[in-house]
Motif scaffolding. Structure first.
Motif, PDB file in Angstrom:
ATOM      1  N   LYS A  18      28.455   3.148   8.484  1.00 56.87           N
ATOM      2  CA  LYS A  18      28.521   2.961   7.039  1.00 56.87           C
ATOM      3  C   LYS A  18      29.430   1.793   6.687  1.00 56.87           C
ATOM      4  O   LYS A  18      29.116   0.996   5.801  1.00 56.87           O
ATOM      5  N   ALA A  19      30.551   1.648   7.385  1.00 59.18           N
ATOM      6  CA  ALA A  19      31.457   0.528   7.146  1.00 59.18           C
ATOM      7  C   ALA A  19      30.767  -0.795   7.450  1.00 59.18           C
ATOM      8  O   ALA A  19      30.935  -1.772   6.710  1.00 59.18           O
ATOM      9  N   ALA A  20      29.980  -0.835   8.512  1.00 62.96           N
ATOM     10  CA  ALA A  20      29.256  -2.060   8.861  1.00 62.96           C
ATOM     11  C   ALA A  20      28.236  -2.413   7.781  1.00 62.96           C
ATOM     12  O   ALA A  20      28.080  -3.581   7.408  1.00 62.96           O
ATOM     13  N   TYR A  21      27.536  -1.399   7.267  1.00 63.50           N
ATOM     14  CA  TYR A  21      26.573  -1.630   6.195  1.00 63.50           C
ATOM     15  C   TYR A  21      27.267  -2.197   4.956  1.00 63.50           C
ATOM     16  O   TYR A  21      26.814  -3.175   4.365  1.00 63.50           O
ATOM     17  N   LEU A  22      28.367  -1.577   4.561  1.00 65.83           N
ATOM     18  CA  LEU A  22      29.092  -2.035   3.368  1.00 65.83           C
ATOM     19  C   LEU A  22      29.702  -3.416   3.576  1.00 65.83           C
ATOM     20  O   LEU A  22      29.768  -4.209   2.636  1.00 65.83           O
ATOM     21  N   ALA A  23      30.113  -3.738   4.795  1.00 66.20           N
ATOM     22  CA  ALA A  23      30.625  -5.083   5.081  1.00 66.20           C
ATOM     23  C   ALA A  23      29.512  -6.117   4.939  1.00 66.20           C
ATOM     24  O   ALA A  23      29.737  -7.213   4.412  1.00 66.20           O
ATOM     25  N   ARG A  24      28.303  -5.761   5.397  1.00 65.76           N
ATOM     26  CA  ARG A  24      27.162  -6.685   5.217  1.00 65.76           C
ATOM     27  C   ARG A  24      26.833  -6.844   3.738  1.00 65.76           C
ATOM     28  O   ARG A  24      26.504  -7.940   3.281  1.00 65.76           O
ATOM     29  N   LEU A  25      26.921  -5.757   2.980  1.00 68.10           N
ATOM     30  CA  LEU A  25      26.705  -5.822   1.538  1.00 68.10           C
ATOM     31  C   LEU A  25      27.725  -6.760   0.890  1.00 68.10           C
ATOM     32  O   LEU A  25      27.371  -7.615   0.075  1.00 68.10           O
ATOM     33  N   ALA A  26      28.987  -6.618   1.263  1.00 68.16           N
ATOM     34  CA  ALA A  26      30.034  -7.483   0.712  1.00 68.16           C
ATOM     35  C   ALA A  26      29.797  -8.942   1.097  1.00 68.16           C
ATOM     36  O   ALA A  26      30.010  -9.847   0.281  1.00 68.16           O
ATOM     37  N   HIS A  27      29.344  -9.173   2.323  1.00 66.27           N
ATOM     38  CA  HIS A  27      29.048 -10.545   2.747  1.00 66.27           C
ATOM     39  C   HIS A  27      27.907 -11.131   1.920  1.00 66.27           C
ATOM     40  O   HIS A  27      27.964 -12.296   1.506  1.00 66.27           O
ATOM     41  N   GLU A  28      26.881 -10.328   1.673  1.00 64.36           N
ATOM     42  CA  GLU A  28      25.775 -10.784   0.824  1.00 64.36           C
ATOM     43  C   GLU A  28      26.281 -11.151  -0.571  1.00 64.36           C
ATOM     44  O   GLU A  28      25.842 -12.138  -1.151  1.00 64.36           O
ATOM     45  N   LEU A  29      27.200 -10.353  -1.098  1.00 67.06           N
ATOM     46  CA  LEU A  29      27.756 -10.638  -2.419  1.00 67.06           C
ATOM     47  C   LEU A  29      28.565 -11.928  -2.413  1.00 67.06           C
ATOM     48  O   LEU A  29      28.511 -12.706  -3.368  1.00 67.06           O
ATOM     49  N   GLU A  30      29.318 -12.161  -1.343  1.00 60.66           N
ATOM     50  CA  GLU A  30      30.137 -13.376  -1.250  1.00 60.66           C
ATOM     51  C   GLU A  30      29.287 -14.641  -1.260  1.00 60.66           C
ATOM     52  O   GLU A  30      29.744 -15.694  -1.701  1.00 60.66           O
ATOM     53  N   CYS A  31      28.081 -14.541  -0.764  1.00 60.92           N
ATOM     54  CA  CYS A  31      27.201 -15.708  -0.654  1.00 60.92           C
ATOM     55  C   CYS A  31      26.509 -16.064  -1.970  1.00 60.92           C
ATOM     56  O   CYS A  31      25.798 -17.062  -2.033  1.00 60.92           O
ATOM     57  N   ARG A  32      26.714 -15.299  -2.985  1.00 62.11           N
ATOM     58  CA  ARG A  32      26.021 -15.515  -4.255  1.00 62.11           C
ATOM     59  C   ARG A  32      26.874 -16.329  -5.220  1.00 62.11           C
ATOM     60  O   ARG A  32      28.052 -16.047  -5.416  1.00 62.11           O
TER      61      ARG A  32
END
Length: 147
Positions: A18-32
């Protein structure tokens, strides 16, 4: 204050997947580009919502939903984050916003599940057998009493 660090600290106490999923979500947000001047608003809400976010959507799609949520609710979130109450009880102040973000994500998940476009990750079939003499089995095979 680095709001991403606040979010990252929440991930430490979660299961690794779950932490890995949320980290990928945060990375996606950073790229916007939309998040460039609003990330300080998104990360505290994401941190508050993280325990209730289910990793069922692709991180990019979840980031789309989170970005739309932030664009729609930025003014209210800013008022909460910059309020004096946030300094003493940030979890309580952000709880309504975290619940709204989780509701937006859950609505998409439930719609996809209902349409058959999304399969829950845990498809377990539970089978109980009593023929092995397992004492842990909840139903005994005692002799039926005649009435």
């Amino acid at each position: 204050m680095n709001h991403r660090q606040t979010f990252d600290s929440v991930l430490r106490d979660m299961p690794k997947s779950k932490a890995a999923y949320l980290a990928r979500l945060a990375h996606e947000l950073e790229c916007r580009a939309e998040m460039e001047d609003r990330g300080h608003l998104m990360y505290p809400v994401l941190a508050a919502a993280a325990p209730g976010i289910e990793p069922m959507l692709e991180p990019g799609e979840a980031a789309d939903i989170a970005t739309a949520f932030l664009l729609r609710e930025a003014e209210g979130i800013a008022a909460a984050v910059y309020s004096p109450a946030y300094l003493t009880a940030p979890g309580e102040v952000l709880l309504p916003w975290a619940e709204r973000l989780r509701a937006d994500l859950a609505a998409v998940i439930l719609d996809r599940l209902a349409a058959g476009k999304l399969v829950p990750p845990d498809q377990r079939t539970w089978r109980f057998r009593s023929d092995r003499g397992d004492v842990a089995f909840p139903y005994g095979d005692e002799e039926d009493e005649e009435l």
